[in-house]
Enzyme design. Structure first.
Site, PDB file in Angstrom:
ATOM      1  N   LYS A  13      54.998  39.613  33.215  1.00  0.00           N
ATOM      2  CA  LYS A  13      56.102  38.647  33.099  1.00  0.00           C
ATOM      3  C   LYS A  13      55.702  37.464  32.228  1.00  0.00           C
ATOM      4  O   LYS A  13      56.481  37.009  31.393  1.00  0.00           O
ATOM      5  CB  LYS A  13      56.541  38.123  34.480  1.00  0.00           C
ATOM      6  CG  LYS A  13      57.056  39.196  35.419  1.00  0.00           C
ATOM      7  CD  LYS A  13      57.570  38.606  36.732  1.00  0.00           C
ATOM      8  CE  LYS A  13      56.512  37.907  37.583  1.00  0.00           C
ATOM      9  NZ  LYS A  13      55.490  38.824  38.139  1.00  0.00           N
ATOM     10  N   ARG A  88      61.798  34.234  44.299  1.00  0.00           N
ATOM     11  CA  ARG A  88      60.938  35.283  44.834  1.00  0.00           C
ATOM     12  C   ARG A  88      61.460  35.830  46.155  1.00  0.00           C
ATOM     13  O   ARG A  88      60.852  36.717  46.722  1.00  0.00           O
ATOM     14  CB  ARG A  88      59.551  34.690  45.054  1.00  0.00           C
ATOM     15  CG  ARG A  88      58.452  35.357  44.246  1.00  0.00           C
ATOM     16  CD  ARG A  88      57.172  34.645  44.598  1.00  0.00           C
ATOM     17  NE  ARG A  88      55.990  35.244  44.079  1.00  0.00           N
ATOM     18  CZ  ARG A  88      55.477  35.014  42.880  1.00  0.00           C
ATOM     19  NH1 ARG A  88      56.102  34.233  42.042  1.00  0.00           N
ATOM     20  NH2 ARG A  88      54.344  35.582  42.536  1.00  0.00           N
ATOM     21  N   ARG A 128      42.320  41.897  34.629  1.00  0.00           N
ATOM     22  CA  ARG A 128      42.581  40.464  34.421  1.00  0.00           C
ATOM     23  C   ARG A 128      41.507  39.611  35.099  1.00  0.00           C
ATOM     24  O   ARG A 128      41.098  38.582  34.591  1.00  0.00           O
ATOM     25  CB  ARG A 128      43.967  40.114  34.979  1.00  0.00           C
ATOM     26  CG  ARG A 128      44.276  38.628  34.930  1.00  0.00           C
ATOM     27  CD  ARG A 128      45.737  38.344  35.096  1.00  0.00           C
ATOM     28  NE  ARG A 128      46.164  38.302  36.474  1.00  0.00           N
ATOM     29  CZ  ARG A 128      47.445  38.198  36.856  1.00  0.00           C
ATOM     30  NH1 ARG A 128      48.399  38.176  35.974  1.00  0.00           N
ATOM     31  NH2 ARG A 128      47.755  38.147  38.120  1.00  0.00           N
ATOM     32  N   ARG A 134      41.142  33.395  38.452  1.00  0.00           N
ATOM     33  CA  ARG A 134      42.214  32.903  39.307  1.00  0.00           C
ATOM     34  C   ARG A 134      41.814  33.136  40.740  1.00  0.00           C
ATOM     35  O   ARG A 134      41.465  34.246  41.115  1.00  0.00           O
ATOM     36  CB  ARG A 134      43.525  33.639  38.987  1.00  0.00           C
ATOM     37  CG  ARG A 134      44.447  32.823  38.100  1.00  0.00           C
ATOM     38  CD  ARG A 134      45.705  33.558  37.775  1.00  0.00           C
ATOM     39  NE  ARG A 134      46.477  33.910  38.972  1.00  0.00           N
ATOM     40  CZ  ARG A 134      47.737  34.348  38.907  1.00  0.00           C
ATOM     41  NH1 ARG A 134      48.328  34.467  37.748  1.00  0.00           N
ATOM     42  NH2 ARG A 134      48.392  34.670  40.004  1.00  0.00           N
ATOM     43  N   ARG A 145      49.858  40.302  47.835  1.00  0.00           N
ATOM     44  CA  ARG A 145      50.920  39.889  46.898  1.00  0.00           C
ATOM     45  C   ARG A 145      51.845  41.051  46.549  1.00  0.00           C
ATOM     46  O   ARG A 145      53.043  40.871  46.398  1.00  0.00           O
ATOM     47  CB  ARG A 145      50.311  39.267  45.649  1.00  0.00           C
ATOM     48  CG  ARG A 145      49.944  37.788  45.881  1.00  0.00           C
ATOM     49  CD  ARG A 145      48.822  37.315  44.984  1.00  0.00           C
ATOM     50  NE  ARG A 145      49.145  37.380  43.587  1.00  0.00           N
ATOM     51  CZ  ARG A 145      48.251  37.584  42.617  1.00  0.00           C
ATOM     52  NH1 ARG A 145      46.971  37.755  42.913  1.00  0.00           N
ATOM     53  NH2 ARG A 145      48.638  37.619  41.371  1.00  0.00           N
TER      54      ARG A 145
HETATM   55  P1  ADP Z   1      51.757  36.667  40.215  1.00  0.00           P
HETATM   56  O1  ADP Z   1      53.046  36.999  39.532  1.00  0.00           O
HETATM   57  O2  ADP Z   1      50.581  37.312  39.560  1.00  0.00           O
HETATM   58  O3  ADP Z   1      51.776  36.847  41.702  1.00  0.00           O
HETATM   59  P2  ADP Z   1      52.272  33.775  40.065  1.00  0.00           P
HETATM   60  O4  ADP Z   1      51.519  32.904  39.156  1.00  0.00           O
HETATM   61  O5  ADP Z   1      53.721  33.992  39.791  1.00  0.00           O
HETATM   62  O6  ADP Z   1      51.453  35.136  40.016  1.00  0.00           O
HETATM   63  O7  ADP Z   1      52.136  33.278  41.574  1.00  0.00           O
HETATM   64  C1  ADP Z   1      50.897  32.972  42.164  1.00  0.00           C
HETATM   65  C2  ADP Z   1      51.104  32.473  43.585  1.00  0.00           C
HETATM   66  O8  ADP Z   1      51.868  31.264  43.566  1.00  0.00           O
HETATM   67  C3  ADP Z   1      51.899  33.413  44.508  1.00  0.00           C
HETATM   68  O9  ADP Z   1      51.093  34.398  45.115  1.00  0.00           O
HETATM   69  C4  ADP Z   1      52.471  32.406  45.521  1.00  0.00           C
HETATM   70  O10 ADP Z   1      51.502  32.018  46.471  1.00  0.00           O
HETATM   71  C5  ADP Z   1      52.779  31.201  44.657  1.00  0.00           C
HETATM   72  N1  ADP Z   1      54.169  31.228  44.155  1.00  0.00           N
HETATM   73  C6  ADP Z   1      54.559  31.328  42.855  1.00  0.00           C
HETATM   74  N2  ADP Z   1      55.898  31.300  42.753  1.00  0.00           N
HETATM   75  C7  ADP Z   1      56.374  31.169  44.012  1.00  0.00           C
HETATM   76  C8  ADP Z   1      57.666  31.093  44.582  1.00  0.00           C
HETATM   77  N3  ADP Z   1      58.760  31.176  43.815  1.00  0.00           N
HETATM   78  N4  ADP Z   1      57.772  30.956  45.917  1.00  0.00           N
HETATM   79  C9  ADP Z   1      56.695  30.891  46.699  1.00  0.00           C
HETATM   80  N5  ADP Z   1      55.447  30.965  46.237  1.00  0.00           N
HETATM   81  C10 ADP Z   1      55.275  31.110  44.911  1.00  0.00           C
END
Ligand code: ADP
Length: 195
Positions: A13, A88, A128, A134, A145
């Protein structure tokens, strides 16, 4: 154009959003990046968010909403954006619709889901891990996740399909191939996006 990208962690994404940002001249709004920024700035919100992120769990909806609201209030986001990582879950989708309404009656134009089989996802995230440090790319957290995606985020596909906004795109291929699929799903003519 107001675009949301959906897809499991590791679907690409972020890569695709960056390419769209450049071609369509709209900002990339990534909830994960906004959260990681809050964490590194050691704000109260960031410290609270980090506990959930390290576990692979979702951060409470209200905290993420606050960051998204602040970001969409910036002048560069008034005419469009490509959003990644938010919403999400169904509650966040309703929150986003309200937020857009509040920002002058805006609406989403398209929701793109990037589909990648879970075996491929696990492979990509372990690769990655070698490149980017990370805190949440450790194996157990990745599995959580993926489960959170299946349970909380996947229901958004039906929600946006019912609204007539959803387009599904095959996420296996080179970044350029996937970008071409996304652009055709957006009905963006190539001539219109060449800078
Ligand atoms: P990925 O798509 O690899 O899971 P992100 O960078 O989108 O990585 O998200 C990393 C973490 O940030 C998630 O596992 C969650 O803990 C938090 N997070 C990101 N976006 C949201 C959201 N919209 N609602 C709740 N938690 C979020």
């Amino acid at each position: 154009m107001r675009i949301v990208l959906l897809g499991p962690p590791g679907a690409g994404k972020g890569t695709q959003a960056k390419l769209l940002e450049k071609r369509l001249q709209i900002p990339h709004v990534a909830s994960g990046d906004l959260l990681r920024m809050a964490v590194s700035n050691r704000t109260a919100l960031g410290l609270e968010a980090k506990r959930h992120m390290d576990e692979g769990a979702l951060v409470p909806d209200e905290l993420v909403l606050k960051l998204i609201d602040e970001r969409l209030s910036q002048p560069d986001a008034t005419d469009g954006f490509v959003m990644d990582g938010f919403p999400r879950n169904l509650r966040q989708a309703a929150m986003l619709a309200n937020l857009l309404k509040k920002h002058g009656g805006q609406r989403l134009d398209r929701v793109i889901v990037i589909e990648v089989p879970s075996d491929e996802i696990k492979k990509r995230i372990s690769e990655r891990r070698g490149r980017e440090k990370r805190d949440d790319d450790v194996e157990d957290t990745v599995l959580i996740r993926l489960e959170v995606y299946a349970a909380a985020t996947r229901p958004l596909l039906e929600y946006y399909a019912k609204l007539g906004l959803l387009a599904q795109v095959d996420g296996v291929g080179s970044p350029e191939q996937i970008q071409a699929r996304i652009r055709s799903a957006l009905d963006v003519a190539d001539s219109a996006v060449k800078a």
